[in-house]
Design a protein around this motif. Structure first.
Motif, mmCIF file in Angstrom:
data_model
loop_
_atom_site.group_PDB
_atom_site.id
_atom_site.type_symbol
_atom_site.label_atom_id
_atom_site.label_comp_id
_atom_site.label_asym_id
_atom_site.label_seq_id
_atom_site.Cartn_x
_atom_site.Cartn_y
_atom_site.Cartn_z
ATOM 1 N N GLN A 63 62.462 -17.221 47.319
ATOM 2 C CA GLN A 63 61.238 -16.871 47.455
ATOM 3 C C GLN A 63 61.520 -15.494 48.639
ATOM 4 N N ASP A 64 62.136 -15.890 49.412
ATOM 5 C CA ASP A 64 62.948 -14.719 49.911
ATOM 6 C C ASP A 64 63.289 -13.198 49.664
ATOM 7 N N LEU A 65 64.262 -13.359 48.658
ATOM 8 C CA LEU A 65 65.037 -12.639 47.469
ATOM 9 C C LEU A 65 63.921 -11.287 47.154
ATOM 10 N N VAL A 66 62.527 -12.304 46.613
ATOM 11 C CA VAL A 66 61.201 -11.603 45.467
ATOM 12 C C VAL A 66 60.135 -10.964 46.718
ATOM 13 N N SER A 67 60.372 -10.987 48.091
ATOM 14 C CA SER A 67 59.155 -11.340 49.092
ATOM 15 C C SER A 67 58.686 -9.826 48.950
ATOM 16 N N ASP A 68 59.985 -8.641 48.713
ATOM 17 C CA ASP A 68 59.387 -6.926 48.720
ATOM 18 C C ASP A 68 59.231 -6.580 47.762
ATOM 19 N N ILE A 104 58.135 -16.135 43.091
ATOM 20 C CA ILE A 104 57.097 -14.885 42.784
ATOM 21 C C ILE A 104 55.543 -15.730 43.263
ATOM 22 N N LYS A 105 54.655 -16.419 42.224
ATOM 23 C CA LYS A 105 53.637 -17.355 42.957
ATOM 24 C C LYS A 105 53.907 -17.454 43.954
ATOM 25 N N ALA A 106 55.105 -18.128 44.785
ATOM 26 C CA ALA A 106 54.869 -18.882 46.334
ATOM 27 C C ALA A 106 54.237 -17.702 47.478
ATOM 28 N N ASN A 107 54.468 -16.338 47.095
ATOM 29 C CA ASN A 107 54.365 -15.665 47.987
ATOM 30 C C ASN A 107 52.784 -14.714 48.406
ATOM 31 N N ASN A 168 47.632 -14.459 34.658
ATOM 32 C CA ASN A 168 48.520 -14.820 35.835
ATOM 33 C C ASN A 168 48.295 -13.839 36.648
ATOM 34 N N SER A 169 47.235 -14.610 37.643
ATOM 35 C CA SER A 169 47.542 -13.160 38.689
ATOM 36 C C SER A 169 48.472 -12.492 39.913
ATOM 37 N N ALA A 170 49.783 -13.584 39.149
ATOM 38 C CA ALA A 170 50.089 -13.569 40.179
ATOM 39 C C ALA A 170 51.839 -12.613 39.676
ATOM 40 N N VAL A 171 51.942 -12.897 37.982
ATOM 41 C CA VAL A 171 53.340 -12.904 37.240
ATOM 42 C C VAL A 171 52.662 -11.569 36.158
#
Length: 243
Positions: A63-68, A104-107, A168-171
């Motif tokens: 999750q941290d890896l894809v946060s930005d 990605i969705k979790a962020n 999908n709203s996130a991806v």
């Protein structure tokens, strides 16, 4: 734009990193053996190198890896060796795709993240009616039994189609399907089709890895191109190689 590239040390992944850097993106890569990377990468301020195995990351680390990241591209594949084809992890591409999308969705970001998967013309887009000859269907049936990497590629594409879907709203996603991959030094003319125009088994076409990388980078950076192919599985052929 910040882009995460998974499989960056591979033949096509390394070309994608180069194309993204040329297009002035900030690029993050995750590799197991950074000592094998070009020296120019290690001194590039636009490139962040993370040493790890993608499937060994915890959910929190993923999750941290894809946060930005504004986009994630995966060029993962199985090595063409006995261990690479029949050893673990047999679900490398599928699991990486699933876990990256989950992260990605979790962020809960304000805007959706682009996800570009490099796949293969041997995988059908089951969202549309793609014709297939009976003989090719039989061969692909055998591949499912004999070659775990083929099943892995199918399942990764199916995950995007059925679990992420079209709204999908996130991806947002595109699965790029190259045919027979070859090495060339420069980008040249290529063509993009909604579905294969030739048999991936009996009349395979060719496309250079650098052309595949150029198209994937263009999808990420060109909003008009992205809108055209979002939620689809475009096929790419090098023009000069298939005339």
């Amino acid at each position: 734009m910040t882009v995460l590239v998974v499989g960056a040390s591979g033949a096509t992944g390394s070309q994608l990193v180069t194309q993204l850097l040329h297009q002035n993106n900030s690029v993050k890569i995750i590799v197991r053996s950074p000592e094998k990377l070009p020296e120019s990468w290690k001194s590039n301020d636009k490139l962040q190198i993370i040493t790890a195995s993608i499937l060994n990351l915890t959910d929190s680390e993923m999750q941290d890896l894809v946060s930005d990241c504004h986009a994630v591209a995966t060029c993962l594949g199985h090595n063409l060796t006995l261990k690479g084809m029949y050893g673990q992890p047999r679900k490398l591409v599928t699991e990486a795709t699933r876990r990256l999308c989950k992260a990605i969705k979790a962020n809960n970001l304000k805007s959706s993240v682009k996800f570009v998967l490099m796949n293969t013309t041997g995988v059908r887009n089951r969202d549309i009616d793609e014709p297939i000859f009976f003989a090719q269907k039989c061969v692909i049936g055998l591949l499912r039994v004999l070659l775990p990497p083929h099943v892995d590629n199918e399942n990764a594409a199916d995950y995007l189609r059925t679990q992420i879907g079209q709204n999908n709203s996130a991806v947002d996603w595109v699965a790029v399907r190259p045919d027979g991959l070859i090495n060339e030094d420069q980008v040249n003319d290529y063509e993009i089709f909604q579905s294969p125009t030739r048999s991936a088994i009996f009349n395979a076409g060719k496309v250079s890895r650098i052309n595949v990388a150029h198209f994937m980078a263009s999808l990420i950076n060109d909003e008009n191109l992205w809108r055209k192919w979002k939620g689809q599985m475009p096929v790419i052929y090098s023009t000069a190689q298939n005339n």
